[in-house]
Write an enzyme that holds these catalytic residues in place. Structure first.
Site, PDB file in Angstrom:
ATOM      1  N   GLU A 176       0.760  -1.314  -0.051  1.00 55.71           N
ATOM      2  CA  GLU A 176       0.195   0.081  -0.031  1.00 55.71           C
ATOM      3  C   GLU A 176       0.847   1.204  -0.192  1.00 55.71           C
ATOM      4  OE1 GLU A 176      -2.624  -0.586   3.300  1.00 55.71           O
ATOM      5  OE2 GLU A 176      -4.125  -1.923   2.178  1.00 55.71           O
ATOM      6  N   GLU A 228      -6.515  -8.052  -0.610  1.00 58.00           N
ATOM      7  CA  GLU A 228      -6.852  -8.082   0.625  1.00 58.00           C
ATOM      8  C   GLU A 228      -8.385  -7.470   0.813  1.00 58.00           C
ATOM      9  OE1 GLU A 228      -4.697  -5.560   3.261  1.00 58.00           O
ATOM     10  OE2 GLU A 228      -2.960  -5.824   2.447  1.00 58.00           O
TER      11      GLU A 228
END
Ligand code: GLA
Length: 661
Positions: free
Chosen positions: A154, A307
């Protein structure tokens, strides 16, 4: 390399999640093997937060523990998505390289003890990241268990330190060429901000009052390029030793620190993470928003959900639980929209550490739990969908999305702080989702002619090229809805003169906005067609457009609020206020009707999602996801891939997947 190379290797769609075995010991690893088998896990992400173990001291690597886990997973038929651990440098790194710690806008230097504590522009950090990526690739690059490389985690952490200042200046010189051009771009003639040497130019650190908007916008662009460059360095270091696809998990939250269009182009497979911020139907709509956006970033190619949480809904200061059945419904919501599987954060819920309360596939309660039973049910469902790998989704509607426009709405000194870019996109998508339309996102500069309807909810900033592209789209037969406060500034954050929006768009819309008139926060206005608006109003003039609804208050009484313009062979619509949800929904419904866009499976009641994946050979699969508490009959009995049996209805809270022909 594509998502297809992963599904080929896995022999079907991906199912699994982040696996952090270093939190556990041998007996638990044994149980993990057994539970992964029961849940039909075929892909595990290893090493995301393992830097401290992999490189216990600078330059000394220890791969023995990772070797053992990779071999164990491989023996159990679980492939590996191997991460580079660079999102969380160990404490020794901080102490050795204090200049690589991030600095906040107010000058506070942050310290280790959390994660993401680095400055991407610090040379020491960048070379340490390249080194460990390269060492991992050299060791595991051709391991048979390896299906995918997962660079970092991320990306999106920013910094305002001196390294950043130096890198920002280099970037600015390349973009603007000269100090003169920079001064012109940033409008430094105002407030005595004129720069006479490059050393005077700084990142937009804490200031006395409003920051310079051009500087703020360029800082975002600079950081986006810097982040992508940092990714590329690791990717290229990996490619020296490995031919497996490389990705990084994009984060698509309510802020944006990277130009995701540009970033996605660098990824072999586009992957992303999704965590809803509201439960129930809103969470399902959020999954759809996320999935549609990720697929669009991937250029309509298959992508992968890296995710999601089994039971994590981030609602402000609390973590809410998902409802029974949501694990399967959300998973299928993503797969229906092009994901080649579904992965979770994380496999086993942590017993200690900062994310102890984040849900997982195996919860604290262990496998004898609702969550694990639903995980097994979902794993079974995903395993039955292998045949649709490589297929994708087609949409006739696009919502325009441009990071420059997002960043432009984040600068200081705007006439209203209620022009929320992300919320406007979510709202447009939600209205289309409620109407059962399949939606793409698109950049205002891209080829749009394949869409019958294009919605521009928040293009406050619109470049000359973007405005011209939208004009061409309408002239060529497209229907475009532009919403309030669009096209006000160019790509340097300079106001458009002579009336908003930008010239070519005014031509397509047949209007000219003369004055913006934000509404008081408690003000709700009524338009002549009975609809209601808040937040914003505008004094505009029709220059060829027809008024569909007019203002009925104050000095705007009688002046146009909603307009339509026939231009070329298309139509340009303009909406100059923020309509209430129901009224906005009706307007979207009207536009879908006018453009002849039908739901892919007409006749579904509210709360039933119906999306179709198409294969190149003409086969397609209808996904029907029932968020209702009653059963919804199918038009006729059909073979359901999820059960292998004939289905007559979609059960309450249930899903069916039908193959056609
Ligand atoms: C992100 C991260 C994970 C984890 C989850 C929790 O997506 O990638 O490491 O922190 O959030 O929601």
């Amino acid at each position: 390399m594509t998502a297809r190379s992963i599904t080929d290797r896995l022999g079907g769609l991906a199912f699994g999640g982040d696996y952090n075995p270093e939190q556990w010991d041998e007996p638990v690893w044994k149980e993990d093997d057994e539970l992964m088998r029961r849940a039909r896990v075929n892909l595990a992400t290893l090493g995301v937060f393992s830097w401290a173990l992999l490189e216990p001291e600078e330059g000394r690597y220890d791969f023995s523990w990772l070797d053992a886990h990779i071999e164990r997973l491989h023996a159990g038929g679980v492939a590996v998505d191997l991460a580079t651990p660079t999102a969380s440098p160990p404490p020794w790194f901080t102490l050795a390289h204090p200049d690589a710690l991030p600095v906040a806008p107010d000058g506070t230097r942050l310290i280790h003890g959390s994660r993401d504590t680095y400055c991407l522009t610090a040379p020491a950090y960048r070379s340490a990241a390249r080194r460990i990526a390269s060492a991992l690739a050299e060791r595991y690059g051709d391991h048979p268990a390896l299906a995918l490389w997962h660079v970092h985690n991320e990306y999106g952490t920013l910094c305002w330190c001196d390294h950043t200042a130096a890198a920002f200046r280099v970037w600015l010189r390349a973009r603007h060429g000269s100090l003169e051009a920079l001064n012109a771009a940033w409008g430094t003639a105002f407030w005595s901000q004129r720069y006479t040497s490059w050393e005077q130019v700084l990142p937009p650190r804490a200031t006395q009052w409003h920051k310079n908007p051009g500087q703020a916008l360029d800082f975002h662009r600079f950081w986006s390029d810097e982040i992508i460059a940092a990714y590329r360095e690791q990717r290229d270091a990996i490619r020296v030793h490995s031919d497996r696809p490389v990705t990084t998990n994009l984060m698509l939250p309510a802020y944006q620190n990277v130009d995701l269009w540009a970033f996605a182009r660098e990824l072999d497979v586009v992957t992303s993470d999704q965590y809803p911020s509201a439960p129930g139907l809103d969470a399902a709509a959020d999954a759809a928003f996320h999935a549609d956006r990720t697929r669009s970033l991937a250029g309509q190619r298959p992508w992968l959900l890296m995710e999601q949480g089994t039971s994590t809904v981030y609602d402000g200061d609390q973590i809410l639980a998902k409802e029974p059945g949501d694990i399967l419904r959300h998973t299928l919501g993503h797969i229906a929209r092009g994901s080649e599987g579904a992965l979770f954060f994380q496999w086993r819920q942590s017993r200690a550490g900062a994310e102890t309360w984040h849900s997982a596939m195996v919860p604290h309660a262990g496998p004898d739990s609702r969550i694990f039973r639903e995980v097994m049910q979902t794993g079974e469902a995903v395993a039955r969908l292998g045949e649709l790998a490589g297929s994708t989704v087609t949409a006739s509607v696009a919502v325009l999305d441009d990071p420059d426009a997002w960043w432009a709405l984040g600068v200081d000194g705007l006439p209203s702080s209620h022009l929320d870019y992300h919320a406007s996109l979510v709202r447009a998508h939600r209205a289309l989702w409620d109407a059962h339309a399949t939606v793409d996102f698109a950049h205002p500069g891209q080829e749009l002619s394949r869409y019958r309807l294009v919605i521009a909810p928040a293009l406050f900033l619109l470049s000359d090229a973007g405005a011209e592209n939208l004009r061409r789209y309408v002239a060529g037969g497209g229907t475009l809805l532009v919403q309030h406060a669009s096209g006000y500034v160019d790509d340097r954050m300079h106001a458009r003169l002579g009336g908003y929006p930008a010239g070519p768009l005014r031509e397509a819309l047949g209007i000219r906005v003369e004055e913006y008139r934000p509404l008081r926060t408690d003000q709700r206005i009524t338009l002549s067609d009975g609809s209601h608006g808040t937040v914003w109003s505008e004094s505009l003039r029709c220059e060829g457009a027809q008024t569909l609804a007019a203002y009925t208050h104050g000095m705007l009484t009688g002046s146009p609020a909603l307009t339509r313009h026939r231009f070329g062979t298309g139509q340009g619509w303009y909406l100059s206020t923020r309509l209430d949800d129901a009224d906005y929904g009706s307007l979207i419904g009207r536009l879908l009707k006018e453009t002849g866009i039908e739901p892919e499976l007409p006749g579904q009641p509210p709360g039933v999602e119906a999306v179709t994946r198409h294969a190149a050979d003409g086969r397609h699969w209808h996904f029907l996801i029932n968020h209702r508490t009653d059963a919804v009959p199918l038009p006729g009995p059909a073979h359901d891939l999820l059960t292998g049996a004939l289905a007559h209805e979609i059960p309450p809270g249930g899903c069916v997947v039908l193959r056609r022909p």
